[in-house]
Write a protein that holds these residues in place. Sequence first.
Motif, PDB file in Angstrom:
ATOM      1  N   ARG A 166       3.745  -8.331  -1.132  1.00 22.30           N
ATOM      2  CA  ARG A 166       3.588  -7.670  -2.426  1.00 22.30           C
ATOM      3  C   ARG A 166       4.881  -6.926  -2.738  1.00 22.30           C
ATOM      4  O   ARG A 166       5.380  -6.153  -1.921  1.00 22.30           O
ATOM      5  CB  ARG A 166       2.403  -6.715  -2.382  1.00 22.30           C
ATOM      6  N   LEU A 167       5.406  -7.161  -3.941  1.00 24.24           N
ATOM      7  CA  LEU A 167       6.695  -6.612  -4.350  1.00 24.24           C
ATOM      8  C   LEU A 167       6.545  -5.583  -5.463  1.00 24.24           C
ATOM      9  O   LEU A 167       5.698  -5.734  -6.344  1.00 24.24           O
ATOM     10  CB  LEU A 167       7.603  -7.733  -4.871  1.00 24.24           C
ATOM     11  N   LEU A 168       7.410  -4.579  -5.418  1.00 21.21           N
ATOM     12  CA  LEU A 168       7.573  -3.619  -6.500  1.00 21.21           C
ATOM     13  C   LEU A 168       9.038  -3.714  -6.915  1.00 21.21           C
ATOM     14  O   LEU A 168       9.934  -3.545  -6.088  1.00 21.21           O
ATOM     15  CB  LEU A 168       7.234  -2.207  -6.020  1.00 21.21           C
ATOM     16  N   LEU A 169       9.286  -4.012  -8.197  1.00 23.95           N
ATOM     17  CA  LEU A 169      10.635  -4.176  -8.720  1.00 23.95           C
ATOM     18  C   LEU A 169      10.931  -3.064  -9.713  1.00 23.95           C
ATOM     19  O   LEU A 169      10.138  -2.815 -10.630  1.00 23.95           O
ATOM     20  CB  LEU A 169      10.776  -5.521  -9.441  1.00 23.95           C
ATOM     21  N   THR A 170      12.077  -2.418  -9.515  1.00 25.92           N
ATOM     22  CA  THR A 170      12.494  -1.369 -10.429  1.00 25.92           C
ATOM     23  C   THR A 170      14.013  -1.351 -10.524  1.00 25.92           C
ATOM     24  O   THR A 170      14.706  -1.981  -9.726  1.00 25.92           O
ATOM     25  CB  THR A 170      11.927   0.012 -10.011  1.00 25.92           C
ATOM     26  N   SER A 171      14.512  -0.639 -11.500  1.00 27.27           N
ATOM     27  CA  SER A 171      15.949  -0.536 -11.709  1.00 27.27           C
ATOM     28  C   SER A 171      16.232   0.622 -12.656  1.00 27.27           C
ATOM     29  O   SER A 171      15.326   1.128 -13.318  1.00 27.27           O
ATOM     30  CB  SER A 171      16.475  -1.838 -12.325  1.00 27.27           C
ATOM     31  N   GLU A 214       2.413   2.949  -6.814  1.00 23.97           N
ATOM     32  CA  GLU A 214       2.562   1.562  -6.358  1.00 23.97           C
ATOM     33  C   GLU A 214       3.245   1.465  -4.997  1.00 23.97           C
ATOM     34  O   GLU A 214       3.112   0.450  -4.307  1.00 23.97           O
ATOM     35  CB  GLU A 214       3.382   0.739  -7.369  1.00 23.97           C
ATOM     36  N   LEU A 215       4.010   2.478  -4.613  1.00 21.42           N
ATOM     37  CA  LEU A 215       4.788   2.398  -3.370  1.00 21.42           C
ATOM     38  C   LEU A 215       3.950   2.049  -2.145  1.00 21.42           C
ATOM     39  O   LEU A 215       4.335   1.163  -1.387  1.00 21.42           O
ATOM     40  CB  LEU A 215       5.569   3.695  -3.140  1.00 21.42           C
ATOM     41  N   PRO A 216       2.809   2.699  -1.898  1.00 21.06           N
ATOM     42  CA  PRO A 216       2.042   2.359  -0.697  1.00 21.06           C
ATOM     43  C   PRO A 216       1.446   0.949  -0.731  1.00 21.06           C
ATOM     44  O   PRO A 216       1.123   0.385   0.309  1.00 21.06           O
ATOM     45  CB  PRO A 216       0.922   3.397  -0.649  1.00 21.06           C
ATOM     46  N   ARG A 217       1.304   0.382  -1.912  1.00 20.05           N
ATOM     47  CA  ARG A 217       0.747  -0.970  -2.040  1.00 20.05           C
ATOM     48  C   ARG A 217       1.801  -2.058  -1.836  1.00 20.05           C
ATOM     49  O   ARG A 217       1.460  -3.204  -1.604  1.00 20.05           O
ATOM     50  CB  ARG A 217       0.089  -1.133  -3.404  1.00 20.05           C
ATOM     51  N   ARG A 263       9.358   6.489   1.492  1.00 21.06           N
ATOM     52  CA  ARG A 263       7.996   6.115   1.093  1.00 21.06           C
ATOM     53  C   ARG A 263       7.752   4.601   1.065  1.00 21.06           C
ATOM     54  O   ARG A 263       6.632   4.169   0.783  1.00 21.06           O
ATOM     55  CB  ARG A 263       7.675   6.677  -0.281  1.00 21.06           C
ATOM     56  N   SER A 264       8.778   3.816   1.323  1.00 24.85           N
ATOM     57  CA  SER A 264       8.638   2.358   1.254  1.00 24.85           C
ATOM     58  C   SER A 264       8.579   1.757   2.652  1.00 24.85           C
ATOM     59  O   SER A 264       9.263   2.229   3.566  1.00 24.85           O
ATOM     60  CB  SER A 264       9.839   1.744   0.519  1.00 24.85           C
TER      61      SER A 264
END
Length: 174
Positions: A10-15, A33-36, A58-59
Amino acid sequence: MVPHYAERVRLLLTSDTHLPKRAKELPAPLLAELPRADVVLHAGDWVDTATLDLLESRSRRLIGVYGNNDGPELRARLPEVAHAELGGLRFGVVHETGPAEGRETRCAARFPELDVLVFGHSHIPWDTTAPSGLRLLNPGSPTDRRRQPHCTYMTAEVADGRLTGVELHRLPRR
């Protein structure tokens, strides 16, 4: 035949978080979303090291690059381009890809070894696929919407060597 990959990622994308210039802190929905997320990808323009420290702490896994607004401290800790294999796909992360016109062709030529390229800089969400098959994703910015109606970030999943469930999340206006 496509090889089977048992790994589901599972990915979290940010910028373009631009803290503390554009906002005082990261939005609560992004932090939730970080813990997921198994992996967080940040495509640069952090602006402060505190945001990098926060996401690192936290990641589970953080893949990040520096952007054009990032100073020497961030450049000392982050690469200009990052590569990772996740769930059988080859990912790249970079801040800038140049103008929108011709982006797919230009990026496919620059990164022929990749399946997915995550980028930032424009603050404009982007999800296209180049003729070569390279998927290009820009999550926008969670803190500085510029000319967009909302601040944004993305989530996605990699399973069985495929990118699925790419979702653009629109944050409420502050």
